[in-house]
Design a protein around this motif. Structure first.
Motif, PDB file in Angstrom:
ATOM      1  N   LYS A 157       0.833  -1.197   0.000  1.00 57.09           N
ATOM      2  CA  LYS A 157       0.000   0.000   0.000  1.00 57.09           C
ATOM      3  C   LYS A 157       0.875   1.257   0.000  1.00 57.09           C
ATOM      4  O   LYS A 157       1.976   1.272   0.561  1.00 57.09           O
ATOM      5  CB  LYS A 157      -0.933  -0.002   1.209  1.00 57.09           C
ATOM      6  N   GLU A 158       0.348   2.315  -0.590  1.00 61.97           N
ATOM      7  CA  GLU A 158       1.081   3.577  -0.647  1.00 61.97           C
ATOM      8  C   GLU A 158       1.210   4.200   0.745  1.00 61.97           C
ATOM      9  O   GLU A 158       2.240   4.783   1.087  1.00 61.97           O
ATOM     10  CB  GLU A 158       0.356   4.558  -1.585  1.00 61.97           C
ATOM     11  N   ALA A 159       0.148   4.103   1.546  1.00 60.37           N
ATOM     12  CA  ALA A 159       0.152   4.746   2.871  1.00 60.37           C
ATOM     13  C   ALA A 159      -0.886   4.088   3.765  1.00 60.37           C
ATOM     14  O   ALA A 159      -1.921   3.612   3.286  1.00 60.37           O
ATOM     15  CB  ALA A 159      -0.134   6.239   2.738  1.00 60.37           C
ATOM     16  N   PRO A 254     -11.027  10.736   4.260  1.00 66.25           N
ATOM     17  CA  PRO A 254     -11.311  10.806   2.829  1.00 66.25           C
ATOM     18  C   PRO A 254     -12.497   9.923   2.474  1.00 66.25           C
ATOM     19  O   PRO A 254     -12.741   8.910   3.134  1.00 66.25           O
ATOM     20  CB  PRO A 254     -10.018  10.277   2.193  1.00 66.25           C
ATOM     21  N   ASN A 255     -13.254  10.300   1.442  1.00 67.39           N
ATOM     22  CA  ASN A 255     -14.278   9.387   0.970  1.00 67.39           C
ATOM     23  C   ASN A 255     -13.619   8.221   0.249  1.00 67.39           C
ATOM     24  O   ASN A 255     -12.406   8.199   0.041  1.00 67.39           O
ATOM     25  CB  ASN A 255     -15.306  10.102   0.088  1.00 67.39           C
ATOM     26  N   VAL A 256     -14.392   7.242  -0.129  1.00 66.21           N
ATOM     27  CA  VAL A 256     -13.831   5.994  -0.639  1.00 66.21           C
ATOM     28  C   VAL A 256     -12.983   6.209  -1.894  1.00 66.21           C
ATOM     29  O   VAL A 256     -11.939   5.580  -2.066  1.00 66.21           O
ATOM     30  CB  VAL A 256     -14.943   4.963  -0.885  1.00 66.21           C
ATOM     31  N   ARG A 257     -13.391   7.108  -2.757  1.00 69.48           N
ATOM     32  CA  ARG A 257     -12.613   7.313  -3.987  1.00 69.48           C
ATOM     33  C   ARG A 257     -11.282   7.982  -3.676  1.00 69.48           C
ATOM     34  O   ARG A 257     -10.239   7.617  -4.235  1.00 69.48           O
ATOM     35  CB  ARG A 257     -13.420   8.146  -4.984  1.00 69.48           C
ATOM     36  N   ASP A 258     -11.304   8.972  -2.790  1.00 69.42           N
ATOM     37  CA  ASP A 258     -10.044   9.618  -2.412  1.00 69.42           C
ATOM     38  C   ASP A 258      -9.137   8.647  -1.663  1.00 69.42           C
ATOM     39  O   ASP A 258      -7.909   8.694  -1.807  1.00 69.42           O
ATOM     40  CB  ASP A 258     -10.325  10.856  -1.552  1.00 69.42           C
ATOM     41  N   TRP A 259      -9.736   7.781  -0.848  1.00 65.20           N
ATOM     42  CA  TRP A 259      -8.947   6.778  -0.117  1.00 65.20           C
ATOM     43  C   TRP A 259      -8.243   5.836  -1.075  1.00 65.20           C
ATOM     44  O   TRP A 259      -7.090   5.460  -0.866  1.00 65.20           O
ATOM     45  CB  TRP A 259      -9.868   5.998   0.817  1.00 65.20           C
ATOM     46  N   VAL A 261      -7.227   6.566  -4.027  1.00 63.58           N
ATOM     47  CA  VAL A 261      -6.108   7.312  -4.602  1.00 63.58           C
ATOM     48  C   VAL A 261      -4.931   7.311  -3.631  1.00 63.58           C
ATOM     49  O   VAL A 261      -3.782   7.041  -4.008  1.00 63.58           O
ATOM     50  CB  VAL A 261      -6.521   8.756  -4.950  1.00 63.58           C
ATOM     51  N   GLU A 262      -5.195   7.600  -2.358  1.00 61.29           N
ATOM     52  CA  GLU A 262      -4.139   7.693  -1.352  1.00 61.29           C
ATOM     53  C   GLU A 262      -3.495   6.334  -1.072  1.00 61.29           C
ATOM     54  O   GLU A 262      -2.277   6.243  -0.862  1.00 61.29           O
ATOM     55  CB  GLU A 262      -4.702   8.251  -0.043  1.00 61.29           C
ATOM     56  N   THR A 263      -4.297   5.275  -1.069  1.00 54.57           N
ATOM     57  CA  THR A 263      -3.820   3.968  -0.638  1.00 54.57           C
ATOM     58  C   THR A 263      -3.238   3.139  -1.778  1.00 54.57           C
ATOM     59  O   THR A 263      -2.223   2.447  -1.611  1.00 54.57           O
ATOM     60  CB  THR A 263      -4.966   3.184   0.034  1.00 54.57           C
ATOM     61  N   THR A 270     -15.299   6.390 -11.925  1.00 54.21           N
ATOM     62  CA  THR A 270     -16.269   5.676 -11.097  1.00 54.21           C
ATOM     63  C   THR A 270     -15.565   4.754 -10.119  1.00 54.21           C
ATOM     64  O   THR A 270     -14.434   4.303 -10.350  1.00 54.21           O
ATOM     65  CB  THR A 270     -17.233   4.836 -11.949  1.00 54.21           C
ATOM     66  N   LEU A 271     -16.267   4.448  -9.040  1.00 56.54           N
ATOM     67  CA  LEU A 271     -15.744   3.504  -8.058  1.00 56.54           C
ATOM     68  C   LEU A 271     -15.561   2.132  -8.690  1.00 56.54           C
ATOM     69  O   LEU A 271     -14.559   1.440  -8.427  1.00 56.54           O
ATOM     70  CB  LEU A 271     -16.691   3.416  -6.863  1.00 56.54           C
ATOM     71  N   GLU A 272     -16.497   1.720  -9.520  1.00 57.08           N
ATOM     72  CA  GLU A 272     -16.386   0.417 -10.169  1.00 57.08           C
ATOM     73  C   GLU A 272     -15.088   0.305 -10.964  1.00 57.08           C
ATOM     74  O   GLU A 272     -14.374  -0.708 -10.871  1.00 57.08           O
ATOM     75  CB  GLU A 272     -17.575   0.177 -11.092  1.00 57.08           C
ATOM     76  N   GLN A 273     -14.747   1.329 -11.718  1.00 55.15           N
ATOM     77  CA  GLN A 273     -13.531   1.276 -12.521  1.00 55.15           C
ATOM     78  C   GLN A 273     -12.280   1.153 -11.645  1.00 55.15           C
ATOM     79  O   GLN A 273     -11.356   0.402 -11.959  1.00 55.15           O
ATOM     80  CB  GLN A 273     -13.449   2.513 -13.411  1.00 55.15           C
ATOM     81  N   SER A 274     -12.262   1.885 -10.542  1.00 57.84           N
ATOM     82  CA  SER A 274     -11.108   1.796  -9.640  1.00 57.84           C
ATOM     83  C   SER A 274     -10.986   0.410  -9.030  1.00 57.84           C
ATOM     84  O   SER A 274      -9.891  -0.162  -8.957  1.00 57.84           O
ATOM     85  CB  SER A 274     -11.223   2.856  -8.534  1.00 57.84           C
ATOM     86  N   LEU A 275     -12.117  -0.151  -8.592  1.00 54.81           N
ATOM     87  CA  LEU A 275     -12.068  -1.473  -7.962  1.00 54.81           C
ATOM     88  C   LEU A 275     -11.770  -2.572  -8.971  1.00 54.81           C
ATOM     89  O   LEU A 275     -11.126  -3.570  -8.642  1.00 54.81           O
ATOM     90  CB  LEU A 275     -13.373  -1.746  -7.226  1.00 54.81           C
TER      91      LEU A 275
END
Length: 363
Positions: A157-159, A254-259, A261-263, A270-275
């Protein structure tokens, strides 16, 4: 970083514990490893450690791999606990008579207010040793266990964050172990690590909406198969309740999308694309649950959703999505996760106001 003159103990030699052995052992830290299951440590005992793929060093030695907890803990300065969150009170009770002044205990990961629950169990068991207790809000590594004596480490993980109870001991813990975990940062108190633990939201949402996938034969990728648009909408509802509850306790998260990015450095429209990207990068080889007794449900409902919903109610925050998820988990398993989980009574917070809880955890 501590080297061979200093010994650390890892309690719990499943996938999480083996990842810790791989990372810390290849870094030169002398390790004792304990598990109650002989099968989890037999391979390491026979090999003298773990064969490691995906890192510059290809072997992580272990000085001791045992089912004898007293032997594992003796002579160690740092104790890293990598068990299910549901097992934390039992581990604390077993450790209570074995601990000595000056030891550092870290739950990896703690889930919601893990250090608070763990220290309460130590106190109830009559522990008198002066020890520091902290927890991380995430497990740092992605890996695959390829054999009893071999792991493939994929990414980190990044952080992520660490907090302690009492909060005043966080600095001492960071000073003690921080160099072994370069991505880790200190959080102000347990409420910050508690409300920043998002893994449970992903896991529970994916489990309760995909029971057929869990209970029928055949392997699958948890994130690739489960993180479809409707499930992502549920995750975002759960996340909105988490963020609102955190704000009630003066915690900015952070909200889930920002989290993401950070992690994980994942940023998509979209959240789906990130997951879905996370499924083929960080968790490509991760085994998916094939039983409703898996930690993705029983641990993450009891140790994440239940305390989050309980603290929300204490703050007057409505949590219809969390309540529905907990109710569904109860119905699917025939259990009462509110009664058996980290409720206000078991955390020692029953009857306290928001201000009293913040003051206690921030001390």
């Amino acid at each position: 970083m501590s080297r061979s003159s200093d010994t650390w103990c890892i309690i719990g030699a499943g996938m999480g514990g083996k990842g810790l052995v791989a990372e810390l052992g290849t870094a030169g830290i002398r390790l004792h490893v304990h598990d109650i299951d002989e099968m989890q440590i037999a391979g390491m005992r026979e090999a003298g450690g773990l064969h490691v793929e995906g890192r510059d060093a290809n072997f992580a030695p272990t000085a001791l791999a045992t089912t004898d907890l007293a032997a594992a803990v003796q002579g160690t300065s740092v104790i890293l606990i990598s068990t299910y969150g549901n097992a934390h009170p039992a581990v604390a009770r077993m450790l209570a008579p074995l601990l000595v002044d000056g030891q550092t205990i870290v739950l990896i990961q703690g889930h919601f207010a893990g250090s608070l629950a763990f220290r309460a169990a130590l106190d109830a068991a009559g522990c008198r040793a002066n020890v520091n207790v902290g927890d991380m809000d995430a497990y740092p590594y992605m890996l695959t266990v390829k054999a009893p004596d071999r792991v493939l480490m994929t990414s980190t993980k990044e952080a992520w964050s660490l907090a302690a109870y009492p909060a005043s001991s966080s600095t001492a813990i960071m000073d003690r172990i921080g160099s072994a975990f370069p991505g880790m940062r200190a959080a102000p108190n347990l409420l910050h690590t508690a409300f920043n633990d998002l893994g449970g939201l992903f896991h529970v949402a994916g489990m309760i909406t995909n029971v057929a996938m869990v209970e029928t034969p055949g392997a699958y990728n948890f994130y690739a198969n489960n993180m479809v648009p409707s499930v992502c909408r549920l995750i975002e509802k759960l996340d909105q309740e988490r963020v609102a509850a955190a704000q009630a306790y003066s915690v900015v998260v952070p909200n889930v999308r920002d989290w993401l990015v950070e992690t994980y450095a994942l940023q998509h429209p979209t959240l789906e694309q990130s997951l879905q990207e996370m499924a083929v990068t960080h968790y490509r080889y991760a085994p998916a649950p094939k039983s409703l007794s898996h930690r993705y449900l029983v641990q993450d409902v009891a140790c994440d959703l239940v305390p989050m919903a309980e603290l929300s109610r204490a703050a007057g925050i409505s949590t219809p999505a969390m309540d529905a998820a907990i109710g569904m988990a109860n119905a699917l398993t025939g259990r009462d996760f509110i009664a058996e989980g980290r409720n206000m009574q078991s955390l020692g917070l029953e009857g306290k106001s928001v201000e009293e809880i913040v003051a206690d955890i921030s001390a």
